[in-house]
Design an enzyme around this catalytic site. Structure first.
Site, PDB file in Angstrom:
ATOM      1  N   GLY A  13      33.149  39.546  32.101  1.00  0.00           N
ATOM      2  CA  GLY A  13      32.740  40.858  32.611  1.00  0.00           C
ATOM      3  C   GLY A  13      31.307  40.914  33.087  1.00  0.00           C
ATOM      4  N   SER A  14      30.679  39.752  33.296  1.00  0.00           N
ATOM      5  CA  SER A  14      29.265  39.801  33.690  1.00  0.00           C
ATOM      6  C   SER A  14      29.096  40.379  35.094  1.00  0.00           C
ATOM      7  CB  SER A  14      28.603  38.421  33.566  1.00  0.00           C
ATOM      8  OG  SER A  14      29.104  37.537  34.546  1.00  0.00           O
ATOM      9  N   ASN A  15      30.026  40.121  35.989  1.00  0.00           N
ATOM     10  CA  ASN A  15      29.944  40.718  37.327  1.00  0.00           C
ATOM     11  C   ASN A  15      30.264  42.209  37.288  1.00  0.00           C
ATOM     12  OD1 ASN A  15      29.278  38.786  39.623  1.00  0.00           O
ATOM     13  ND2 ASN A  15      30.703  37.580  38.371  1.00  0.00           N
TER      14      ASN A  15
ATOM     15  N   ASN B 294      36.505  40.369  46.756  1.00  0.00           N
ATOM     16  CA  ASN B 294      36.517  39.403  45.652  1.00  0.00           C
ATOM     17  C   ASN B 294      35.218  38.623  45.664  1.00  0.00           C
ATOM     18  OD1 ASN B 294      37.573  37.691  43.551  1.00  0.00           O
ATOM     19  ND2 ASN B 294      37.996  36.122  45.103  1.00  0.00           N
TER      20      ASN B 294
ATOM     21  N   HIS C 247      33.773  34.828  44.711  1.00  0.00           N
ATOM     22  CA  HIS C 247      34.249  33.470  44.433  1.00  0.00           C
ATOM     23  C   HIS C 247      33.022  32.582  44.194  1.00  0.00           C
ATOM     24  CE1 HIS C 247      37.079  30.146  44.551  1.00  0.00           C
ATOM     25  NE2 HIS C 247      36.170  29.485  45.250  1.00  0.00           N
TER      26      HIS C 247
ATOM     27  N   ASP D  96      41.475  33.275  48.795  1.00  0.00           N
ATOM     28  CA  ASP D  96      40.103  32.996  49.272  1.00  0.00           C
ATOM     29  C   ASP D  96      39.984  32.844  50.785  1.00  0.00           C
ATOM     30  OD1 ASP D  96      39.380  32.879  46.544  1.00  0.00           O
ATOM     31  OD2 ASP D  96      39.971  30.784  46.447  1.00  0.00           O
TER      32      ASP D  96
ATOM     33  N   GLU E 122      25.545  35.479  41.624  1.00  0.00           N
ATOM     34  CA  GLU E 122      26.623  36.456  41.836  1.00  0.00           C
ATOM     35  C   GLU E 122      26.177  37.863  41.441  1.00  0.00           C
ATOM     36  OE1 GLU E 122      30.613  33.722  41.142  1.00  0.00           O
ATOM     37  OE2 GLU E 122      29.933  34.987  39.526  1.00  0.00           O
TER      38      GLU E 122
HETATM   39  C1  GAR Z   1      32.911  34.545  38.311  1.00  0.00           C
HETATM   40  O1  GAR Z   1      32.111  33.402  38.364  1.00  0.00           O
HETATM   41  C2  GAR Z   1      33.751  34.660  39.583  1.00  0.00           C
HETATM   42  O2  GAR Z   1      33.108  34.170  40.711  1.00  0.00           O
HETATM   43  C3  GAR Z   1      34.946  33.809  39.217  1.00  0.00           C
HETATM   44  O3  GAR Z   1      35.206  34.141  37.869  1.00  0.00           O
HETATM   45  C4  GAR Z   1      33.969  34.425  37.216  1.00  0.00           C
HETATM   46  C5  GAR Z   1      34.113  35.704  36.410  1.00  0.00           C
HETATM   47  O4  GAR Z   1      33.023  35.836  35.568  1.00  0.00           O
HETATM   48  N1  GAR Z   1      36.063  34.086  40.059  1.00  0.00           N
HETATM   49  C6  GAR Z   1      36.871  33.145  40.539  1.00  0.00           C
HETATM   50  O5  GAR Z   1      36.785  31.969  40.243  1.00  0.00           O
HETATM   51  C7  GAR Z   1      37.965  33.661  41.481  1.00  0.00           C
HETATM   52  N2  GAR Z   1      38.556  32.598  42.212  1.00  0.00           N
HETATM   53  P1  GAR Z   1      32.633  37.211  34.884  1.00  0.00           P
HETATM   54  O6  GAR Z   1      33.857  37.691  34.104  1.00  0.00           O
HETATM   55  O7  GAR Z   1      31.491  36.865  33.980  1.00  0.00           O
HETATM   56  O8  GAR Z   1      32.249  38.173  35.947  1.00  0.00           O
END
Ligand code: GAR
Length: 200
Positions: free
Chosen positions: A17-19, A106, A108, A149, A178
């Protein structure tokens, strides 16, 4: 925004959930062009659910059987304009993509079109990048289509790969990237959509 209402965003994910946190924090700052109205998770024990609780944002946990129905109902009921995927590892059904036509985004963890596609998610992406001997990597925000993607790229940022980088160290630095990139792109995207009126 001085007129109208900010765009309403739902975040869908299953990770730490950091994003999601970065999007929520940004949206609560000054001059907000979007608000996070709903958080949707595929797991009840995912960190993204804690973000929802901490910031007092309504959340939905998708059940295995009828997850598409719950997802679409959640988006409808919260009147969301934009669906932002943040660590969502499944493929969205065509019905959901069509429903929100052109409004699913999204993030990536690589410089698309390189290192995208089925099986390319999370740590697997960083492992593949190092294995390929790349000198740079980064993050991409793109529109979501029926193919993994492959939608139009809305924004990218890159970093150098350092000697001795591991998939984990790369993942950590790309995530920091990100957290800057995603809110900035969703902000610009919301502004480009125009100001929401009550009847929009
Ligand atoms: C992020 O790094 C995102 O780019 C990746 O999952 C992570 C989620 O992290 N997404 C993918 O790989 C999609 N193909 P988060 O839960 O800490 O936000």
């Amino acid at each position: 925004m001085s007129h109208g209402e900010p765009r309403r965003v739902a975040i869908l994910g299953s990770g730490t959930g950091s994003n999601a946190r970065a999007l929520v924090e940004y949206s609560r700052g000054a001059a907000k062009s979007f608000t996070v109205e709903l958080i949707i998770s595929t797991r009840s024990d995912a960190g993204i659910v804690n973000v929802a609780r901490e910031f007092n944002i309504p959340y939905v946990i998708l059940q295995k059987n009828d997850w598409v129905l719950s997802l679409e109902r959640g988006i409808d009921e919260a009147h969301c304009d934009i669906l932002a995927l943040a660590g969502f590892m499944r493929k969205l059904p065509t019905s959901t993509i069509e429903k929100l036509s052109g409004r699913v985004v999204n993030i990536h963890p690589a410089l698309l079109p390189k290192f995208g596609g089925a099986g390319m998610y999370g740590i697997h992406v960083h492992t593949a990048v190092i294995k390929a001997g790349e000198h740079t990597t980064g993050a991409t925000v793109h529109l979501v289509t029926d193919e993994y993607d492959e939608g139009a790229i809305l924004g990218q940022d890159s970093i150098q790969i350092l000697p001795g980088d591991s998939p984990e160290s790369l993942q950590e630095r790309v995530k920091r990237l990100e957290h800057e990139l995603y809110p900035r792109v969703v902000d610009a995207f919301s502004r480009e959509m125009g100001i929401r009126t009550r009847h929009a």
